[in-house]
Design a protein around this motif. Structure first.
Motif, PDB file in Angstrom:
ATOM      1  N   ASP A 121       0.833  -1.213   0.000  1.00  0.00           N
ATOM      2  CA  ASP A 121       0.000   0.000   0.000  1.00  0.00           C
ATOM      3  C   ASP A 121       0.863   1.257   0.000  1.00  0.00           C
ATOM      4  O   ASP A 121       0.605   2.202  -0.764  1.00  0.00           O
ATOM      5  CB  ASP A 121      -0.919  -0.011   1.215  1.00  0.00           C
ATOM      6  N   ARG A 122       1.906   1.282   0.819  1.00  0.00           N
ATOM      7  CA  ARG A 122       2.798   2.449   0.856  1.00  0.00           C
ATOM      8  C   ARG A 122       3.584   2.570  -0.456  1.00  0.00           C
ATOM      9  O   ARG A 122       3.847   3.680  -0.925  1.00  0.00           O
ATOM     10  CB  ARG A 122       3.765   2.336   2.039  1.00  0.00           C
ATOM     11  N   TYR A 123       3.960   1.443  -1.033  1.00  0.00           N
ATOM     12  CA  TYR A 123       4.641   1.458  -2.336  1.00  0.00           C
ATOM     13  C   TYR A 123       3.738   2.086  -3.394  1.00  0.00           C
ATOM     14  O   TYR A 123       4.175   2.948  -4.176  1.00  0.00           O
ATOM     15  CB  TYR A 123       5.024   0.041  -2.724  1.00  0.00           C
ATOM     16  N   ALA A 124       2.474   1.679  -3.424  1.00  0.00           N
ATOM     17  CA  ALA A 124       1.539   2.217  -4.415  1.00  0.00           C
ATOM     18  C   ALA A 124       1.312   3.707  -4.187  1.00  0.00           C
ATOM     19  O   ALA A 124       1.253   4.494  -5.154  1.00  0.00           O
ATOM     20  CB  ALA A 124       0.214   1.458  -4.344  1.00  0.00           C
ATOM     21  N   ALA A 125       1.189   4.132  -2.925  1.00  0.00           N
ATOM     22  CA  ALA A 125       0.897   5.535  -2.619  1.00  0.00           C
ATOM     23  C   ALA A 125       2.075   6.449  -2.924  1.00  0.00           C
ATOM     24  O   ALA A 125       1.884   7.582  -3.403  1.00  0.00           O
ATOM     25  CB  ALA A 125       0.500   5.665  -1.150  1.00  0.00           C
ATOM     26  N   ILE A 126       3.289   5.986  -2.671  1.00  0.00           N
ATOM     27  CA  ILE A 126       4.469   6.839  -2.809  1.00  0.00           C
ATOM     28  C   ILE A 126       5.075   6.751  -4.205  1.00  0.00           C
ATOM     29  O   ILE A 126       5.465   7.775  -4.792  1.00  0.00           O
ATOM     30  CB  ILE A 126       5.511   6.465  -1.737  1.00  0.00           C
ATOM     31  N   CYS A 127       5.147   5.550  -4.741  1.00  0.00           N
ATOM     32  CA  CYS A 127       5.819   5.362  -6.035  1.00  0.00           C
ATOM     33  C   CYS A 127       4.874   5.559  -7.229  1.00  0.00           C
ATOM     34  O   CYS A 127       5.336   5.892  -8.328  1.00  0.00           O
ATOM     35  CB  CYS A 127       6.452   3.970  -6.109  1.00  0.00           C
ATOM     36  N   HIS A 128       3.583   5.330  -7.029  1.00  0.00           N
ATOM     37  CA  HIS A 128       2.612   5.479  -8.128  1.00  0.00           C
ATOM     38  C   HIS A 128       1.376   6.226  -7.637  1.00  0.00           C
ATOM     39  O   HIS A 128       0.259   5.677  -7.651  1.00  0.00           O
ATOM     40  CB  HIS A 128       2.221   4.098  -8.676  1.00  0.00           C
ATOM     41  N   PRO A 129       1.543   7.479  -7.213  1.00  0.00           N
ATOM     42  CA  PRO A 129       0.403   8.214  -6.632  1.00  0.00           C
ATOM     43  C   PRO A 129      -0.754   8.415  -7.604  1.00  0.00           C
ATOM     44  O   PRO A 129      -1.916   8.420  -7.186  1.00  0.00           O
ATOM     45  CB  PRO A 129       1.026   9.553  -6.217  1.00  0.00           C
ATOM     46  N   PHE A 213      11.557  -5.357  -0.925  1.00  0.00           N
ATOM     47  CA  PHE A 213      11.603  -4.746  -2.249  1.00  0.00           C
ATOM     48  C   PHE A 213      10.650  -3.552  -2.358  1.00  0.00           C
ATOM     49  O   PHE A 213      10.939  -2.592  -3.084  1.00  0.00           O
ATOM     50  CB  PHE A 213      11.286  -5.789  -3.324  1.00  0.00           C
ATOM     51  N   SER A 214       9.539  -3.592  -1.637  1.00  0.00           N
ATOM     52  CA  SER A 214       8.642  -2.428  -1.623  1.00  0.00           C
ATOM     53  C   SER A 214       9.373  -1.219  -1.070  1.00  0.00           C
ATOM     54  O   SER A 214       9.291  -0.109  -1.626  1.00  0.00           O
ATOM     55  CB  SER A 214       7.397  -2.717  -0.784  1.00  0.00           C
ATOM     56  N   TYR A 215      10.138  -1.433   0.007  1.00  0.00           N
ATOM     57  CA  TYR A 215      10.813  -0.296   0.629  1.00  0.00           C
ATOM     58  C   TYR A 215      12.104   0.087  -0.067  1.00  0.00           C
ATOM     59  O   TYR A 215      12.587   1.222   0.114  1.00  0.00           O
ATOM     60  CB  TYR A 215      11.017  -0.565   2.130  1.00  0.00           C
ATOM     61  N   PHE A 220      14.187   4.904  -2.884  1.00  0.00           N
ATOM     62  CA  PHE A 220      14.655   5.638  -4.059  1.00  0.00           C
ATOM     63  C   PHE A 220      13.687   6.760  -4.430  1.00  0.00           C
ATOM     64  O   PHE A 220      14.110   7.845  -4.859  1.00  0.00           O
ATOM     65  CB  PHE A 220      14.844   4.694  -5.246  1.00  0.00           C
ATOM     66  N   THR A 221      12.399   6.520  -4.262  1.00  0.00           N
ATOM     67  CA  THR A 221      11.415   7.565  -4.557  1.00  0.00           C
ATOM     68  C   THR A 221      11.536   8.725  -3.584  1.00  0.00           C
ATOM     69  O   THR A 221      11.472   9.897  -3.975  1.00  0.00           O
ATOM     70  CB  THR A 221       9.986   6.983  -4.501  1.00  0.00           C
TER      71      THR A 221
END
Length: 308
Positions: A121-129, A213-215, A220-221
């Motif tokens: 969820d955090r990966y989707a919110a931060i890397c692909h807003p 891998f999500s983090y 990097f983002t």
């Protein structure tokens, strides 16, 4: 657990954390306080997230279920521990012991799955807003949640096989754990042990790698964000999650990779992941999250005028 029990032993003795009556009285007060804080903190998180419409997002949807799992997780072992700290006869029936093991595996395994889902969820919110609403739709969130529960039932039900206990009936612990039970069984547990290895190791490895891998992508983002305030805000949200992961994964893995011996270090790791972490999670997510703190104030303001 197993529907039938062919063992000649009907109950186990739990040695607990200390044999001294004065120390046991102090431990009872300490762990009763921890249990009450765990209940109040997680119930508060559930209440705030449910009643505050500003927190009706995927992130807090999963956080509310994490609070529910922590309530269940701590309630599996702590009440029995508190009972034994006050009683002279520190026993647990074989059936109750097996049920306790099963519930610990289910709630603990589901929490691991949920932590990996929260990382996604955090990966989707931060890397692909821009794609977040599509990647974390309400239907998909519900499927991820129920998938976490279903996966752990499928993994742990095969472990619920009949085991016979004949001679040794002392568990050098304050609760029942699968590794301790294997040592006490006089029946062949090779199948149980093989099923445990083939299910729990891939389960733990896959969830850990998904978080890792999500983090990596999230890191990097964050580093690519030029605004210092925006970077600090994102980092604050992620640091809360990582703190919870380190507490749970670190102590849990160290405990289960250690041989069952009842050593003080083993007991410390067990207390850390099964008692302390469920209490700390609400504090970790509330103290470092402005939205949760604002939600707590709004919720308290509805019921207590002094907080308005």
């Amino acid at each position: 657990m197993a529907s039938q029990n062919h063992s000649t032993i009907t109950e186990f003795i739990l040695l607990g954390l200390s044999a001294g009556p004065k120390i046991q009285a102090l431990l009872f007060v300490l762990f009763l306080g921890i249990y009450l804080l765990t209940m109040m903190g997680n119930l508060m998180m559930l209440l705030v997230i449910r009643t505050d419409s500003c927190l009706h997002t995927p992130m807090y949807f999963f956080l509310s279920h994490l609070s529910f799992i922590d309530l269940c997780f701590s309630s599996v072992t702590l009440p029995k521990m508190l009972e034994n700290l006050l009683s002279q006869k520190k026993t647990i029936s074989v059936r109750a012991c097996l049920v306790q093991i099963f519930l610990v595996l289910i709630t603990g395994g589901t929490e691991i799955c949920l932590l990996s889902v929260m990382a996604y969820d955090r990966y989707a919110a931060i890397c692909h807003p821009l794609l977040y609403d599509q990647m974390m739709s309400k239907q998909w969130c519900v499927q991820l949640l129920w998938g976490s529960w279903a996966l752990d039932f499928l993994i742990n039900v095969p472990l619920a096989m009949i085991m016979d206990f004949c001679d040794t009936y002392i568990i050098p612990h304050y609760s029942c754990e699968l590794s301790s039970i294997f040592l006490l069984s006089c029946s062949d547990v090779s199948t149980n042990f093989l099923v445990m290895l083939c299910s729990t190791i891939p389960h733990g490895l896959i969830t850990f790698l998904s978080i890792f891998f999500s983090y990596i992508h999230i890191t990097f983002t964050i580093l690519s964000i030029t605004s210092t305030s925006a970077r600090n805000k994102v980092f604050s949200t992620c640091s809360s999650y990582l703190t919870a992961v380190i507490f749970f994964y670190g102590s849990g893995f160290l405990r289960y990779f250690m041989p069952a011996s009842g050593s003080p270090l083993e007991l410390v790791f067990s207390v850390q992941y099964s008692v302390i972490t469920p209490m700390l999670n609400p504090l970790i997510y509330s103290l470092k999250n402005k939205e949760v703190k604002a939600g707590v104030r709004r919720t308290l303001g509805k019921y207590l005028p002094c907080f308005q």
